[in-house]
Design an enzyme around this catalytic site. Structure first.
Site, PDB file in Angstrom:
ATOM      1  N   GLY A 103      58.586  31.853  52.347  1.00  0.00           N
ATOM      2  CA  GLY A 103      59.787  32.215  51.590  1.00  0.00           C
ATOM      3  C   GLY A 103      59.714  31.632  50.182  1.00  0.00           C
ATOM      4  O   GLY A 103      58.639  31.547  49.587  1.00  0.00           O
ATOM      5  N   GLU A 145      32.352  38.448  38.822  1.00  0.00           N
ATOM      6  CA  GLU A 145      31.060  38.884  39.370  1.00  0.00           C
ATOM      7  C   GLU A 145      31.125  40.320  39.852  1.00  0.00           C
ATOM      8  O   GLU A 145      30.631  40.664  40.918  1.00  0.00           O
ATOM      9  CB  GLU A 145      30.604  37.953  40.490  1.00  0.00           C
ATOM     10  CG  GLU A 145      29.780  36.826  39.924  1.00  0.00           C
ATOM     11  CD  GLU A 145      29.205  35.903  40.961  1.00  0.00           C
ATOM     12  OE1 GLU A 145      29.144  36.284  42.141  1.00  0.00           O
ATOM     13  OE2 GLU A 145      28.797  34.815  40.575  1.00  0.00           O
TER      14      GLU A 145
HETATM   15  C1  LIG Z   1      36.699  32.436  36.458  1.00  0.00           C
HETATM   16  C2  LIG Z   1      35.661  33.313  35.869  1.00  0.00           C
HETATM   17  C3  LIG Z   1      34.335  32.932  35.897  1.00  0.00           C
HETATM   18  C4  LIG Z   1      33.347  33.739  35.304  1.00  0.00           C
HETATM   19  N1  LIG Z   1      32.055  33.285  35.277  1.00  0.00           N
HETATM   20  C5  LIG Z   1      31.108  34.023  34.652  1.00  0.00           C
HETATM   21  C6  LIG Z   1      29.781  33.521  34.504  1.00  0.00           C
HETATM   22  O1  LIG Z   1      29.462  32.392  34.928  1.00  0.00           O
HETATM   23  N2  LIG Z   1      28.860  34.310  33.874  1.00  0.00           N
HETATM   24  C7  LIG Z   1      29.175  35.529  33.367  1.00  0.00           C
HETATM   25  O2  LIG Z   1      28.296  36.171  32.802  1.00  0.00           O
HETATM   26  N3  LIG Z   1      30.438  36.049  33.487  1.00  0.00           N
HETATM   27  C8  LIG Z   1      31.404  35.312  34.114  1.00  0.00           C
HETATM   28  N4  LIG Z   1      32.697  35.798  34.201  1.00  0.00           N
HETATM   29  C9  LIG Z   1      33.000  37.133  33.690  1.00  0.00           C
HETATM   30  C10 LIG Z   1      33.218  38.164  34.798  1.00  0.00           C
HETATM   31  O3  LIG Z   1      32.159  38.200  35.712  1.00  0.00           O
HETATM   32  C11 LIG Z   1      33.444  39.550  34.171  1.00  0.00           C
HETATM   33  O4  LIG Z   1      34.566  39.426  33.327  1.00  0.00           O
HETATM   34  C12 LIG Z   1      33.646  40.585  35.246  1.00  0.00           C
HETATM   35  O5  LIG Z   1      32.382  41.011  35.705  1.00  0.00           O
HETATM   36  C13 LIG Z   1      34.475  41.784  34.854  1.00  0.00           C
HETATM   37  O6  LIG Z   1      34.116  42.282  33.606  1.00  0.00           O
HETATM   38  P1  LIG Z   1      35.273  42.750  32.561  1.00  0.00           P
HETATM   39  O7  LIG Z   1      36.278  41.659  32.551  1.00  0.00           O
HETATM   40  O8  LIG Z   1      34.607  43.056  31.278  1.00  0.00           O
HETATM   41  O9  LIG Z   1      35.921  44.007  33.207  1.00  0.00           O
HETATM   42  P2  LIG Z   1      35.620  45.540  32.876  1.00  0.00           P
HETATM   43  O10 LIG Z   1      34.218  45.867  33.193  1.00  0.00           O
HETATM   44  O11 LIG Z   1      36.084  45.851  31.479  1.00  0.00           O
HETATM   45  O12 LIG Z   1      36.586  46.271  33.885  1.00  0.00           O
HETATM   46  C14 LIG Z   1      37.925  46.641  33.547  1.00  0.00           C
HETATM   47  C15 LIG Z   1      38.429  47.654  34.552  1.00  0.00           C
HETATM   48  O13 LIG Z   1      37.603  48.811  34.546  1.00  0.00           O
HETATM   49  C16 LIG Z   1      37.150  49.112  35.861  1.00  0.00           C
HETATM   50  N5  LIG Z   1      35.752  49.552  35.864  1.00  0.00           N
HETATM   51  C17 LIG Z   1      34.738  49.111  35.083  1.00  0.00           C
HETATM   52  N6  LIG Z   1      33.587  49.748  35.381  1.00  0.00           N
HETATM   53  C18 LIG Z   1      33.867  50.601  36.388  1.00  0.00           C
HETATM   54  C19 LIG Z   1      33.090  51.533  37.131  1.00  0.00           C
HETATM   55  N7  LIG Z   1      31.807  51.741  36.891  1.00  0.00           N
HETATM   56  N8  LIG Z   1      33.702  52.226  38.121  1.00  0.00           N
HETATM   57  C20 LIG Z   1      35.024  52.032  38.387  1.00  0.00           C
HETATM   58  N9  LIG Z   1      35.810  51.187  37.683  1.00  0.00           N
HETATM   59  C21 LIG Z   1      35.240  50.468  36.715  1.00  0.00           C
HETATM   60  C22 LIG Z   1      37.255  47.795  36.639  1.00  0.00           C
HETATM   61  O14 LIG Z   1      37.501  48.053  38.032  1.00  0.00           O
HETATM   62  C23 LIG Z   1      38.443  47.110  35.988  1.00  0.00           C
HETATM   63  O15 LIG Z   1      39.602  47.542  36.646  1.00  0.00           O
HETATM   64  C24 LIG Z   1      33.700  34.990  34.735  1.00  0.00           C
HETATM   65  C25 LIG Z   1      35.051  35.376  34.719  1.00  0.00           C
HETATM   66  C26 LIG Z   1      36.025  34.541  35.239  1.00  0.00           C
HETATM   67  C27 LIG Z   1      37.466  34.949  35.155  1.00  0.00           C
END
Ligand SMILES: Cc1cc2nc3c(=O)[nH]c(=O)nc-3n(C[C@H](O)[C@H](O)[C@H](O)COP(=O)(O)OP(=O)(O)OC[C@H]3O[C@@H](n4cnc5c(N)ncnc54)[C@H](O)[C@@H]3O)c2cc1C
Length: 379
Positions: A339, A363
């Site tokens: 709650g 990831e």
């Molecule tokens: C706590 C944390 C730790 C992290 N650690 C690391 C790290 O150590 N090294 C590193 O390199 N990165 C790291 N990251 C980054 C993270 O892995 C990326 O931000 C993540 O892979 C998503 O990428 P984006 O934010 O650019 O999303 P985007 O790719 O821009 O996605 C945005 C939206 O578009 C959709 N989308 C994108 N492509 C497709 C597709 N082909 N089909 C369907 N839908 C799609 C997604 O579902 C999402 O809803 C970290 C992030 C956080 C928050």
């Protein structure tokens, strides 16, 4: 088919559970509030050989396999996702070095991390790309016996700690994407302040600025143009960590929910006994935990002997999609059972919920995991 633990697996799970509950537990709230992992926690993990579980003893690892890694990480993440993420991000970097590194690179870069003196990182995300690493813009310019690396990497876990970082960059000489090994904090390497995120406090993510970082050509990881292969393999291994951190969150949500359902009373009777609606939620939590557990333990066993990396990547994507999404659902159920108490800082489920909703966004977001699973079905 074998559903029992070996003596080594039992031991690794017990050691991690005791350290997590007795040493991390008392400071878990502090880690969440200050977003900093106390040094003695990292030291204690290293003393128990929990910083390099899947890696061979000759490089300072515990040789406990990825199955042992999953068992330990679940217990640690159950108490603190932040500590779990710091370990998992470091293991992600090490996984790539372990598979693609030369003997010299393994000795040099795996050993200090496995011994807990450093934390590794893995850098693919950039301001312009996350899910689509094909768009990366970081460059590697050949200059005699050196590469000069330039670029910005976004949201990089453990980026402020000393240790190796695997960086993906496009070679200007041939246009191919390769992986490179850098020492964090070297000349030309700088970081932003940590991003302020909703959860996973303690595990810090920073932007990394690479300005004319010079590294010897021997610091290329793998071959020229092997960058995407290393990236996909490394991330597939990394998903063992993210799935297991979600599993730890589901276990924590289940434990908190059961305890609260026994303690909270309405008209003199515990809500868990009085209301069938609460029982249904508890059963759903247990179903999610047991399913996620099977997927993670299986993934850990598969990772010990990867025969087909593409198939493994699909298995890892499946586990991550299920465990990540289920951790959010489980945390939500546990909050509901509490709650209004579920949304205040004094109750652990509030943190479990904040942590859970990050897991589906890193990831590879959940939908991208589904795309990977679907493409394995349609090939
Ligand atoms: C706590 C944390 C730790 C992290 N650690 C690391 C790290 O150590 N090294 C590193 O390199 N990165 C790291 N990251 C980054 C993270 O892995 C990326 O931000 C993540 O892979 C998503 O990428 P984006 O934010 O650019 O999303 P985007 O790719 O821009 O996605 C945005 C939206 O578009 C959709 N989308 C994108 N492509 C497709 C597709 N082909 N089909 C369907 N839908 C799609 C997604 O579902 C999402 O809803 C970290 C992030 C956080 C928050």
């Amino acid at each position: 088919m074998e559903f029992t633990f070996s003596k080594e697996q039992e031991l690794i799970q017990k050691v991690a559970q005791e350290f997590a509950e007795n040493s991390i537990g008392p400071v878990a709230k502090q880690i969440d509030a200050e977003s900093q992992i106390p040094e003695d926690i990292l030291k204690g993990l290293a003393e128990l050989d929990l910083m390099g579980i899947p890696f061979p003893e000759q490089y300072g690892g515990a040789n406990g396999g990825y199955d042992g890694y999953v068992l330990a990480l679940e217990q640690i993440a159950k108490i603190s996702s932040g500590v779990g993420v710091a370990i998992a991000a470091s293991s992600l970097g090490l996984g790539a070095i372990s598979k693609y590194g030369t003997e010299e690179q393994r000795q040099k870069y795996l050993t200090p991390v496995c011994k807990g003196q450093q934390l590794a990182s893995f850098a693919f995300t950039e301001p312009g790309t996350g899910s689509d690493p094909g768009q990366l813009t970081s460059t590697a310019v050949r200059d005699g016996d050196f590469f000069v690396i330039n670029g910005t990497k976004r949201f990089i876990s453990n980026a402020g700690y000393p240790g190796p970082i695997v960086v993906f960059a496009r070679e200007t000489e041939n246009g191919k994407v390769s992986a490179f090994l850098l020492e964090k904090l070297c000349e030309g390497y700088s970081c932003s302040e940590p991003w302020e995120k909703i959860g996973y406090h303690g595990a810090q993510v920073l932007d990394v600025y690479l300005k004319d970082v010079r590294i010897p050509v021997q610091n290329k990881l793998g071959n020229t143009g092997q960058g995407f292969e290393i990236l996909l393999f490394g991330i597939a291994l990394g998903k063992i960590g993210t799935s297991t951190i979600a599993l730890g969150g589901i276990l924590a949500a289940l434990n908190e929910a059961v305890q609260y359902a026994k303690e909270k009373t309405h008209r003199g009777q515990a809500i868990g006994l009085k209301f069938q609606a609460i029982q249904l939620k508890l059963a759903d939590l247990k179903i999610k935990y047991e399913t996620a557990r099977l997927l993670c333990y299986r993934l850990g066993c598969l990772a010990n002997n990867i025969k087909d990396p593409v198939q493994f990547a699909a298995e890892a994507a499946l586990a991550k999609a299920y465990c990540g999404d289920s951790a959010v659902d489980a945390a939500r159920l546990a909050v509901d059972i509490h709650g209004s108490y579920g949304v205040v800082r004094d109750y652990t489920v509030e943190r479990i919920y904040r942590d859970a909703i990050i897991g589906t966004e890193i990831e590879g977001v959940s939908d991208v995991q589904r795309v990977i699973v679907a493409s394995s079905l349609l090939k």
